[in-house]
Design a protein around this motif. Structure first.
Motif, PDB file in Angstrom:
ATOM      1  N   GLY A 140       0.615  -0.951   0.689  1.00  0.00           N
ATOM      2  CA  GLY A 140      -0.084  -0.088   0.218  1.00  0.00           C
ATOM      3  C   GLY A 140       0.584   1.764  -0.127  1.00  0.00           C
ATOM      4  N   ALA A 141       2.163   0.959  -0.454  1.00  0.00           N
ATOM      5  CA  ALA A 141       3.010   2.455   0.368  1.00  0.00           C
ATOM      6  C   ALA A 141       3.438   3.272  -1.309  1.00  0.00           C
ATOM      7  N   ARG A 142       2.965   4.308  -1.154  1.00  0.00           N
ATOM      8  CA  ARG A 142       3.417   4.775  -1.863  1.00  0.00           C
ATOM      9  C   ARG A 142       5.112   5.468  -1.899  1.00  0.00           C
ATOM     10  N   VAL A 143       5.374   4.356  -1.982  1.00  0.00           N
ATOM     11  CA  VAL A 143       6.907   4.528  -2.193  1.00  0.00           C
ATOM     12  C   VAL A 143       7.291   3.119  -3.352  1.00  0.00           C
ATOM     13  N   ASP A 144       8.132   3.528  -4.249  1.00  0.00           N
ATOM     14  CA  ASP A 144       9.013   2.810  -4.881  1.00  0.00           C
ATOM     15  C   ASP A 144      10.500   1.730  -4.546  1.00  0.00           C
ATOM     16  N   VAL A 145      10.852   0.534  -5.038  1.00  0.00           N
ATOM     17  CA  VAL A 145      10.829  -0.722  -4.111  1.00  0.00           C
ATOM     18  C   VAL A 145      12.218  -0.782  -4.780  1.00  0.00           C
ATOM     19  N   ALA A 146      13.389   0.048  -4.051  1.00  0.00           N
ATOM     20  CA  ALA A 146      14.470   1.006  -4.661  1.00  0.00           C
ATOM     21  C   ALA A 146      15.795   0.083  -4.106  1.00  0.00           C
ATOM     22  N   THR A 147      16.584  -0.588  -4.969  1.00  0.00           N
ATOM     23  CA  THR A 147      17.689  -1.437  -4.385  1.00  0.00           C
ATOM     24  C   THR A 147      18.640  -1.013  -3.112  1.00  0.00           C
ATOM     25  N   TYR A 148      18.415   0.397  -3.038  1.00  0.00           N
ATOM     26  CA  TYR A 148      19.077   0.717  -1.599  1.00  0.00           C
ATOM     27  C   TYR A 148      18.557   1.626  -0.617  1.00  0.00           C
ATOM     28  N   LYS A 149      17.355   0.515  -0.274  1.00  0.00           N
ATOM     29  CA  LYS A 149      17.070   0.454   0.688  1.00  0.00           C
ATOM     30  C   LYS A 149      17.615  -1.069   1.648  1.00  0.00           C
ATOM     31  N   LYS A 150      17.218  -0.516   2.723  1.00  0.00           N
ATOM     32  CA  LYS A 150      17.569  -1.342   4.072  1.00  0.00           C
ATOM     33  C   LYS A 150      16.565  -2.327   4.021  1.00  0.00           C
ATOM     34  N   ASP A 151      14.935  -1.860   3.468  1.00  0.00           N
ATOM     35  CA  ASP A 151      14.232  -2.898   4.096  1.00  0.00           C
ATOM     36  C   ASP A 151      12.988  -2.822   2.898  1.00  0.00           C
ATOM     37  N   PRO A 152      11.828  -2.718   2.270  1.00  0.00           N
ATOM     38  CA  PRO A 152      11.087  -2.718   1.963  1.00  0.00           C
ATOM     39  C   PRO A 152       9.858  -1.091   1.343  1.00  0.00           C
ATOM     40  N   GLY A 153       9.347  -1.340   3.068  1.00  0.00           N
ATOM     41  CA  GLY A 153       8.777  -0.814   3.589  1.00  0.00           C
ATOM     42  C   GLY A 153       9.961   0.831   4.049  1.00  0.00           C
ATOM     43  N   ASP A 154      10.891   0.802   4.127  1.00  0.00           N
ATOM     44  CA  ASP A 154      11.592   2.331   4.748  1.00  0.00           C
ATOM     45  C   ASP A 154      11.044   2.778   3.763  1.00  0.00           C
ATOM     46  N   PHE A 155      10.952   4.666   4.329  1.00  0.00           N
ATOM     47  CA  PHE A 155      10.137   6.098   3.333  1.00  0.00           C
ATOM     48  C   PHE A 155      11.191   6.447   3.515  1.00  0.00           C
ATOM     49  N   VAL A 156      10.756   7.432   1.700  1.00  0.00           N
ATOM     50  CA  VAL A 156      11.631   8.502   1.860  1.00  0.00           C
ATOM     51  C   VAL A 156      11.451   9.576   2.847  1.00  0.00           C
ATOM     52  N   LEU A 157      13.079  10.025   2.861  1.00  0.00           N
ATOM     53  CA  LEU A 157      12.607  11.779   3.958  1.00  0.00           C
ATOM     54  C   LEU A 157      13.613  12.712   3.000  1.00  0.00           C
ATOM     55  N   TRP A 158      14.381  12.395   2.777  1.00  0.00           N
ATOM     56  CA  TRP A 158      14.843  13.547   1.492  1.00  0.00           C
ATOM     57  C   TRP A 158      15.328  13.003   0.319  1.00  0.00           C
ATOM     58  N   LYS A 159      14.918  13.450  -0.738  1.00  0.00           N
ATOM     59  CA  LYS A 159      15.606  12.962  -1.818  1.00  0.00           C
ATOM     60  C   LYS A 159      16.044  14.438  -2.912  1.00  0.00           C
ATOM     61  N   PRO A 160      17.465  13.634  -4.031  1.00  0.00           N
ATOM     62  CA  PRO A 160      18.012  14.209  -4.378  1.00  0.00           C
ATOM     63  C   PRO A 160      16.819  15.007  -5.815  1.00  0.00           C
ATOM     64  N   SER A 161      17.039  15.740  -5.949  1.00  0.00           N
ATOM     65  CA  SER A 161      16.785  17.356  -7.845  1.00  0.00           C
ATOM     66  C   SER A 161      17.691  16.799  -8.538  1.00  0.00           C
ATOM     67  N   ASP A 162      17.206  16.880  -9.352  1.00  0.00           N
ATOM     68  CA  ASP A 162      17.673  17.332 -10.593  1.00  0.00           C
ATOM     69  C   ASP A 162      17.490  18.928 -10.651  1.00  0.00           C
ATOM     70  N   ALA A 163      18.349  19.424 -11.810  1.00  0.00           N
ATOM     71  CA  ALA A 163      18.599  20.806 -11.790  1.00  0.00           C
ATOM     72  C   ALA A 163      16.928  21.807 -12.333  1.00  0.00           C
ATOM     73  N   GLU A 164      15.861  21.368 -12.951  1.00  0.00           N
ATOM     74  CA  GLU A 164      14.399  20.870 -13.017  1.00  0.00           C
ATOM     75  C   GLU A 164      13.220  20.514 -12.054  1.00  0.00           C
ATOM     76  N   GLN A 165      14.322  20.053 -10.929  1.00  0.00           N
ATOM     77  CA  GLN A 165      13.129  20.225  -9.774  1.00  0.00           C
ATOM     78  C   GLN A 165      13.681  21.082  -8.921  1.00  0.00           C
ATOM     79  N   PRO A 166      12.324  20.887  -8.472  1.00  0.00           N
ATOM     80  CA  PRO A 166      12.081  22.826  -6.874  1.00  0.00           C
ATOM     81  C   PRO A 166      13.569  21.927  -6.100  1.00  0.00           C
ATOM     82  N   GLY A 167      14.819  22.819  -5.661  1.00  0.00           N
ATOM     83  CA  GLY A 167      15.233  21.672  -4.110  1.00  0.00           C
ATOM     84  C   GLY A 167      15.898  23.047  -3.162  1.00  0.00           C
TER      85      GLY A 167
END
Length: 464
Positions: free
Chosen positions: A183-210
Motif C-alpha cells: 500500500g505504500a506510495r514509495v518505489d521499492v529501490a535497491t538502496y533500501k535496507k527494507d522494502p517498507g523504508d520511506f523517503v525523508l529527503w531525495k535528490p533534485s535535478d536541475a529541473e526540480q525544486p531543491g
C-alpha cells in the motif's frame, strides 16, 4: 486572525456543553475526548497539495474539520487549528511542466482558488496555515535528529526512515509491517535496507525544486512535511490529527513513526479522526469515469449551502453517495428551513441542547439535522423561539448563514423589480376578480422559474 481569540458568547447564549466522544482510528473505537489541556485544544489537519482545483472528496475532509472545530470552539475557551498547504510535491512539478507555468505561480494560484472555494462553502479558515516550502529548515532538523537517533540512514543521495527501527510501526493503521509495502506510495529501490523504508529527503535535478542540505541539494519526502509543521506550531503532543481515510496509510502512519522517533517523550497526536470516502452516483470518483466533480462544478448547479447540507447528511465515517437528486433534495430542505426563518422575527438564542448533544456523539451530523427538522416544524407553526434555536443550531453546522430573502431571490437586480411589478399586477387582477389574467401572470412567472407563495401577508416569491 485567530478565531480562538474571540470572546465567548454571553452567559444567556451559552448551551451546557456535552461531553464530546470521537472515534479514534488508532484505538479503533469511539472514546471520550479528554484534551491534554482543557484551556487550549490543538488540532492539525492535512490540507491540500496545490496543483489543481479542490474536488468534493477533498471538501468532505475540510467540512469534517470545520464541524469539529466549530464544536470545540463552542466547548473550550481556546482552540488552535492548524491546516497545512503542501506546495512542494512531484505532482506539482509535473503539472507546472504540463502547463508551461512556473511552480511558484501554479501553487500561488491554486492556493488562492482553494481559499475562495472554501470561503464559498463557509468553511472557517485555520488559525495557522503553514506552507511546506516555508518550513524546509524544520524538516531538515527533524531528519538530522532521526539519523542521529538511529531511525534514518543515507543511501544513494536519499535519506530513508528505517521502519524496522520503530517496533510500533503499523499500530495506527492496524496493518502488519510485513503486509505494508503493497500500500505504500514509495518505489521499492535497491538502496533500501527494507522494502517498507520511506523517503525523508531525495535528490533534485536541475529541473526540480531543491534546497541545499547536509545530504546534497534535494527536496523533502511528503510525510516529513506534516511532522515538521505540526511540531513547529503545536509541539511534541497535541490533541487531534485528522484527514481523509485515504491518508491513514501510509501518510499518517509514517508521520506518527517519524514524530514519535524524534520526540519519544511526546504523544504526537492523542486522537486520530478520519472521514470516509465519497462516491458520485454510486461509483468512485475518477476523471476516466467522467464523474470527477470540483467544488466549482457543483456550485454552478446549486447554492453552496445545498452542497454543504448534502455532505453533512451522512455521518463522516460512513461512505457518502453524492447524487444530483440528493443535491436537489438538500436544496428543498434548505427552502423549508429558510421559510421557517422568514415567517417572523428570529430571536438570538443559544444553540439548542439537542443539536449540541448530537454533535457531541462523534459529530453525528445526521442526528443534528433531524433535530433541525423538528425545530423548523415548530417555527413554521408559529414558535419564534424555535426559529431562533433553528438558526443557532444550524450555525453549529455552518448552515442558514444567508438572509432568507436573499436565499429565495438571489441578489437584487433589475429583473427582481420586473418580477415584483408582475406580482403587483397579478394582485390587482385578483382584486378586480380577473382570475384569468391573474392565472396567466402566475404561469408567466412560473415559466421564468419563479415560484409564488400566497400568504396572509401577501405574495412572496423565490427562484425555483
Amino acid at each position: 486572525m485567530s478565531h480562538s481569540a474571540s470572546a465567548p458568547p454571553s452567559a444567556s447564549l451559552q448551551t451546557p456543553v456535552a461531553a464530546l466522544s470521537l472515534h479514534d482510528s488508532q484505538r479503533r473505537m469511539t472514546v471520550p475526548f479528554t484534551p491534554l489541556d482543557p484551556e487550549h485544544v490543538k488540532v492539525y489537519y492535512c490540507g491540500p497539495t496545490v496543483y489543481d482545483l479542490a474536488h468534493i472528496g477533498n471538501l468532505r475532509a475540510m467540512l469534517t474539520a470545520d464541524v469539529l472545530v466549530r464544536f470545540l470552539r463552542h466547548a473550550y475557551p481556546r482552540v488552535t487549528f492548524v491546516r497545512n498547504i503542501t506546495d512542494v510535491d512531484d505532482k506539482i512539478t509535473a503539472r507546472a511542466r504540463e502547463n508551461g507555468e512556473d511552480i511558484a505561480s501554479l501553487t500561488q494560484r491554486t492556493t488562492e482558488e482553494f481559499h475562495q472555494d472554501l470561503a464559498a462553502m463557509n468553511v472557517l479558515p485555520p488559525d495557522i496555515e503553514p506552507r511546506a516550502t516555508h518550513n524546509i529548515g524544520e524538516m531538515q532538523a527533524l531528519i538530522a535528529r532521526l539519523i542521529e537517533n538511529g531511525h534514518a540512514y543515507e543511501a544513494a543521495g536519499h535519506v530513508l526512515f528505517s521502519v524496522a527501527s520503530f517496533p510500533s510501526y503499523g499500530a495506527l493503521s492496524g496493518r502488519d509491517p510485513e503486509d505494508l509495502v503493497a500500500g505504500a506510495r514509495v518505489d521499492v529501490a535497491t538502496y533500501k535496507k527494507d522494502p517498507g523504508d520511506f523517503v525523508l529527503w531525495k535528490p533534485s535535478d536541475a529541473e526540480q525544486p531543491g534546497w541545499e542540505s547536509p545530504w546534497g541539494r534535494g527536496r523533502p519526502g511528503w510525510h516529513i512535511e506534516c511532522s515538521a509543521m505540526s511540531h513547529r506550531y503545536l509541539g511534541e503532543s497535541f490533541d487531534i490529527h485528522g484527514g481523509g481515510s485515504d491518508l491513514l496509510f501510509p501518510h499518517h502512519e509514517n508521520e506518527r513513526a517519524q514524530s514519535l522517533c524524534c520526540f519519544p517523550q511526546g504523544k504526537f497526536a492523542n486522537y486520530w479522526v478520519h472521514n470516509a470516502m465519497l462516491l458520485v452516483e454510486g461509483e468512485k470518483m475518477s476523471k476516466s469515469l467522467g464523474n470527477f466533480l470540483t467544488i466549482r462544478d457543483v456550485l454552478k448547479q446549486a447554492p453552496a449551502e445545498a452542497l454543504r447540507l448534502l455532505l453533512l447528511g451522512a455521518h463522516y465515517r460512513s461512505t457518502l453517495n453524492y447524487t444530483q437528486a440528493g443535491l436537489q433534495d438538500a436544496r428543498k430542505v434548505l427552502d423549508r428551513f429558510y421559510r421557517a426563518l422568514a415567517a417572523g422575527p428570529v430571536p438570538e438564542v443559544a444553540p439548542p441542547e439537542a443539536v449540541v448533544m448530537a454533535l457531541a456523539e462523534d459529530l453525528n451530523t445526521p442526528k443534528a439535522l433531524a433535530e433541525l427538522h423538528v425545530l423548523a416544524g415548530q417555527a413554521l407553526a408559529g414558535d419564534r423561539e424555535a426559529a431562533g434555536a433553528l438558526k443557532a443550531g444550524a450555525g453549529m453546522l455552518g448552515l442558514l448563514q444567508d438572509d432568507p430573502e436573499k436565499w429565495f431571490k438571489g441578489d437584487a437586480s433589475e429583473e427582481d423589480a420586473a418580477i415584483d411589478a408582475l406580482i403587483a399586477e397579478r394582485a390587482a387582477a385578483k382584486k378586480a376578480r380577473d382570475f384569468a389574467r391573474a392565472d396567466a401572470l402566475r404561469d408567466q412567472l412560473q415559466g421564468q422559474g419563479i415560484v409564488l407563495e400566497d400568504t396572509k401577508d401577501g405574495t412572496i416569491w423565490r427562484r425555483a
